[in-house]
Write a protein that holds these residues in place. Structure first.
Motif, PDB file in Angstrom:
ATOM      1  N   GLU A 125     -57.821  55.160-122.421  1.00 28.45           N
ATOM      2  CA  GLU A 125     -57.545  54.135-123.443  1.00 28.45           C
ATOM      3  C   GLU A 125     -56.506  53.133-122.937  1.00 28.45           C
ATOM      4  O   GLU A 125     -56.678  51.915-123.071  1.00 28.45           O
ATOM      5  CB  GLU A 125     -57.046  54.799-124.723  1.00 28.45           C
ATOM      6  CG  GLU A 125     -56.802  53.804-125.850  1.00 28.45           C
ATOM      7  CD  GLU A 125     -56.321  54.470-127.129  1.00 28.45           C
ATOM      8  OE1 GLU A 125     -56.265  53.777-128.161  1.00 28.45           O
ATOM      9  OE2 GLU A 125     -55.999  55.678-127.096  1.00 28.45           O
ATOM     10  N   GLY A 128     -57.979  50.893-120.312  1.00 23.30           N
ATOM     11  CA  GLY A 128     -58.773  49.843-120.960  1.00 23.30           C
ATOM     12  C   GLY A 128     -57.886  48.749-121.528  1.00 23.30           C
ATOM     13  O   GLY A 128     -58.187  47.555-121.398  1.00 23.30           O
ATOM     14  N   ASP A 129     -56.754  49.141-122.136  1.00 26.97           N
ATOM     15  CA  ASP A 129     -55.810  48.149-122.670  1.00 26.97           C
ATOM     16  C   ASP A 129     -55.264  47.257-121.558  1.00 26.97           C
ATOM     17  O   ASP A 129     -55.116  46.039-121.731  1.00 26.97           O
ATOM     18  CB  ASP A 129     -54.648  48.856-123.370  1.00 26.97           C
ATOM     19  CG  ASP A 129     -55.069  49.583-124.639  1.00 26.97           C
ATOM     20  OD1 ASP A 129     -56.175  49.293-125.148  1.00 26.97           O
ATOM     21  OD2 ASP A 129     -54.308  50.446-125.110  1.00 26.97           O
ATOM     22  N   THR A 143     -64.288  51.157-119.378  1.00 29.17           N
ATOM     23  CA  THR A 143     -63.275  52.213-119.481  1.00 29.17           C
ATOM     24  C   THR A 143     -63.212  52.765-120.895  1.00 29.17           C
ATOM     25  O   THR A 143     -63.098  53.985-121.096  1.00 29.17           O
ATOM     26  CB  THR A 143     -61.901  51.660-119.067  1.00 29.17           C
ATOM     27  OG1 THR A 143     -62.000  51.083-117.762  1.00 29.17           O
ATOM     28  CG2 THR A 143     -60.861  52.764-119.032  1.00 29.17           C
ATOM     29  N   TYR A 144     -63.285  51.884-121.891  1.00 29.55           N
ATOM     30  CA  TYR A 144     -63.290  52.355-123.279  1.00 29.55           C
ATOM     31  C   TYR A 144     -64.527  53.228-123.552  1.00 29.55           C
ATOM     32  O   TYR A 144     -64.449  54.177-124.337  1.00 29.55           O
ATOM     33  CB  TYR A 144     -63.260  51.174-124.251  1.00 29.55           C
ATOM     34  CG  TYR A 144     -61.938  50.450-124.330  1.00 29.55           C
ATOM     35  CD1 TYR A 144     -60.738  51.141-124.433  1.00 29.55           C
ATOM     36  CD2 TYR A 144     -61.889  49.051-124.332  1.00 29.55           C
ATOM     37  CE1 TYR A 144     -59.525  50.459-124.525  1.00 29.55           C
ATOM     38  CE2 TYR A 144     -60.677  48.369-124.429  1.00 29.55           C
ATOM     39  CZ  TYR A 144     -59.508  49.076-124.510  1.00 29.55           C
ATOM     40  OH  TYR A 144     -58.313  48.412-124.606  1.00 29.55           O
ATOM     41  N   ARG A 145     -65.639  52.884-122.932  1.00 27.99           N
ATOM     42  CA  ARG A 145     -66.843  53.712-123.106  1.00 27.99           C
ATOM     43  C   ARG A 145     -66.580  55.139-122.644  1.00 27.99           C
ATOM     44  O   ARG A 145     -67.021  56.108-123.282  1.00 27.99           O
ATOM     45  CB  ARG A 145     -68.023  53.118-122.337  1.00 27.99           C
ATOM     46  CG  ARG A 145     -68.683  51.933-123.011  1.00 27.99           C
ATOM     47  CD  ARG A 145     -70.037  51.650-122.378  1.00 27.99           C
ATOM     48  NE  ARG A 145     -70.612  50.405-122.865  1.00 27.99           N
ATOM     49  CZ  ARG A 145     -70.517  49.240-122.241  1.00 27.99           C
ATOM     50  NH1 ARG A 145     -69.860  49.161-121.083  1.00 27.99           N
ATOM     51  NH2 ARG A 145     -71.067  48.150-122.743  1.00 27.99           N
ATOM     52  N   VAL A 157     -59.971  54.347-130.241  1.00 32.04           N
ATOM     53  CA  VAL A 157     -60.716  54.067-129.010  1.00 32.04           C
ATOM     54  C   VAL A 157     -62.017  53.345-129.327  1.00 32.04           C
ATOM     55  O   VAL A 157     -62.410  52.403-128.633  1.00 32.04           O
ATOM     56  CB  VAL A 157     -60.978  55.374-128.241  1.00 32.04           C
ATOM     57  CG1 VAL A 157     -61.859  55.115-127.027  1.00 32.04           C
ATOM     58  CG2 VAL A 157     -59.670  56.004-127.786  1.00 32.04           C
ATOM     59  N   ARG A 158     -62.680  53.763-130.387  1.00 29.99           N
ATOM     60  CA  ARG A 158     -63.956  53.138-130.761  1.00 29.99           C
ATOM     61  C   ARG A 158     -63.750  51.658-131.121  1.00 29.99           C
ATOM     62  O   ARG A 158     -64.535  50.793-130.722  1.00 29.99           O
ATOM     63  CB  ARG A 158     -64.587  53.884-131.935  1.00 29.99           C
ATOM     64  CG  ARG A 158     -65.003  55.314-131.621  1.00 29.99           C
ATOM     65  CD  ARG A 158     -65.674  55.954-132.826  1.00 29.99           C
ATOM     66  NE  ARG A 158     -66.992  55.390-133.027  1.00 29.99           N
ATOM     67  CZ  ARG A 158     -68.110  55.850-132.451  1.00 29.99           C
ATOM     68  NH1 ARG A 158     -68.049  56.870-131.612  1.00 29.99           N
ATOM     69  NH2 ARG A 158     -69.270  55.298-132.699  1.00 29.99           N
ATOM     70  N   SER A 160     -61.290  49.769-130.111  1.00 27.37           N
ATOM     71  CA  SER A 160     -60.929  49.045-128.877  1.00 27.37           C
ATOM     72  C   SER A 160     -62.188  48.688-128.096  1.00 27.37           C
ATOM     73  O   SER A 160     -62.301  47.587-127.549  1.00 27.37           O
ATOM     74  CB  SER A 160     -60.006  49.900-128.010  1.00 27.37           C
ATOM     75  OG  SER A 160     -58.748  50.095-128.639  1.00 27.37           O
ATOM     76  N   LEU A 161     -63.138  49.616-128.041  1.00 23.33           N
ATOM     77  CA  LEU A 161     -64.408  49.338-127.378  1.00 23.33           C
ATOM     78  C   LEU A 161     -65.146  48.207-128.079  1.00 23.33           C
ATOM     79  O   LEU A 161     -65.657  47.282-127.427  1.00 23.33           O
ATOM     80  CB  LEU A 161     -65.273  50.605-127.340  1.00 23.33           C
ATOM     81  CG  LEU A 161     -66.703  50.433-126.810  1.00 23.33           C
ATOM     82  CD1 LEU A 161     -66.708  49.840-125.409  1.00 23.33           C
ATOM     83  CD2 LEU A 161     -67.461  51.755-126.847  1.00 23.33           C
TER      84      LEU A 161
END
Length: 415
Positions: A125, A128-129, A143-145, A157-158, A160-161
């Motif tokens: 996470e 991804g950020d 990365t979020y995936r 996380v979802r 953020s994706l």
């Protein structure tokens, strides 16, 4: 030849010798055990180091959760000293850097923590950020995936994706992620509000303004005191050209966050767009020391629209001083501020000043010629209108005005 008694003595001596040998061996075993002590102590020390690393990692995670980043960094470094191979400690240092906004420093740490087979969701996470913050949105989404695959029920996380997918234009997948997230958040109004906010953002970016506003209104209804939701509603309204709704949202946002400087600037701007010029001026002037070049430009325009040309020109001059290269055209705004206030001599003076910096400006020539026309100096206006013909933006209007000026001059000469 041995006597009978000697043979008996020999037979009895053998077991005694064996017993003595066994006894000696038994006495030597403790020495063997004592010699192997360091071999057994090594695993014990390794276990102790792992336990210390785990203890420090737990402390670092708790400090991080509280926002105590210095203490978190210290704990994660102690964990690495205890166990140099601790990926959780490496991940922790990376996450601390993300929270501090040091994304370039965070990236190698988090990439290292996630390069090997890892189940550390927080590392993915945070990575991804970091990718998203540095503009690498494709890698952020990928990365979020991975983080979602490791923890499908993690709403943060979802979302953020979904946000990363929205930024790269993958609207269908983003919408699907949000729709599935509703089931996770359905029993929590705060979480459901965040999902509706993200759905609104997806629709807004697609240009589906009614659906976007509907989703944002749901989000605001579910959590009316969340500044992030209200800000999103305001931005969505601006994209849709709904400036009155945006003004209402920013007003509500400032009730929740009275010191939000950006919200104050945006509220001033939407009032300008609504032609509420005195109100826009009031909002801009309240934060004058914090205004940027663009803000000052709109403040000057508001003064001009309010028929306060001197104040407008004063503000326009500040804009030119701040960014002369990108705001050469502001001289045209100054000239028209005086022209619209029927101060034609002042408009001509400003046009001359501006033409010294940009001698080819069609706008300044056109304004100058119009001012000459208003002053009845039609013959003088003709060559100035001719100079404006070279600018495609003013060519048609200059041609029409030129013909009109020539007719007026001929009419005056015929009398």
């Amino acid at each position: 030849m041995l006597t009978r008694s000697a043979r008996i003595t020999r037979v009895l001596a053998a077991p005694v010798f064996l017993l003595a040998f066994v006894g000696c061996a038994a006495h030597e075993r403790p020495r063997a055990t004592a010699d192997s002590g360091p071999v057994q102590a090594a695993p014990q020390r390794a276990t102790s180091r792992h336990q210390e690393a785990r203890r420090q990692n737990d402390a670092g995670n708790e400090f991080l959760r509280r926002g105590q980043y210095d203490e978190a960094e210290h704990a994660f470094r102690l964990a690495l000293e205890a166990d140099p191979g601790s990926l959780e400690a490496v991940s922790g240092l990376g996450r601390v850097n993300v929270q501090r906004g040091r994304y370039s420093e965070a990236l190698p740490l988090l990439e290292r923590a996630t390069r090997v087979s890892s189940q550390i969701v927080s590392a993915f996470e945070a990575l991804g950020d970091a990718y998203a913050a540095t503009g690498d949105l494709e890698r952020a989404a990928a990365t979020y995936r991975q983080a979602v695959a490791l923890s499908p029920g993690d709403l943060d996380v979802r979302l953020s994706l979904a946000r990363a997918l929205t930024e790269i234009g993958e609207y269908s997948e983003a919408e699907e992620i949000c729709s599935r997230s509703i089931r996770i958040a359905r029993d929590d109004p705060g979480k459901l509000s965040r999902v509706e906010q993200e759905i609104g953002e997806v629709y807004s970016r697609q240009g589906k303004s009614p659906a976007a506003m509907s989703a944002y209104y749901k989000a605001a209804e579910l959590n009316p005191r969340d500044p992030g939701v209200i800000r999103g509603l305001a931005n969505c309204a601006i994209r849709a050209g709904l400036y009155a709704e945006a003004a209402a949202a920013y007003t509500k946002l400032l009730q929740l966050a009275p010191l939000d400087l950006e919200a104050k600037k945006q509220l001033a701007w939407v009032n300008f767009k609504l032609e509420r010029y005195p109100l826009a001026i009031s909002h801009y002037e309240a934060i004058r020391d914090s205004l940027g070049t663009v803000d000052r430009y709109y403040l000057a325009q508001a003064y001009a629209k309010s028929n306060k040309p001197d104040r407008a020109v004063e503000q326009f001059r500040e804009v030119v001083q701040l960014d002369r290269e990108n705001y050469k055209g502001v001289y045209c705004n100054m000239a028209y501020a005086y022209y619209d206030a029927n101060r034609y001599e002042s408009a001509i003076k400003i046009a001359h000043e501006g033409l010294q910096a940009d001698s080819t400006s069609g706008c300044l020539h056109f304004c100058w010629a119009q001012a000459l026309d208003k002053l009845g100096r039609h013959a003088d206006a003709i060559p100035v209108f001719e100079a404006a013909l070279d600018d495609p933006a003013y060519a048609d209007a200059a041609k029409r005005e030129l013909e009109r000026q020539r007719r007026i001059v001929r009419l005056l000469q015929s009398k």
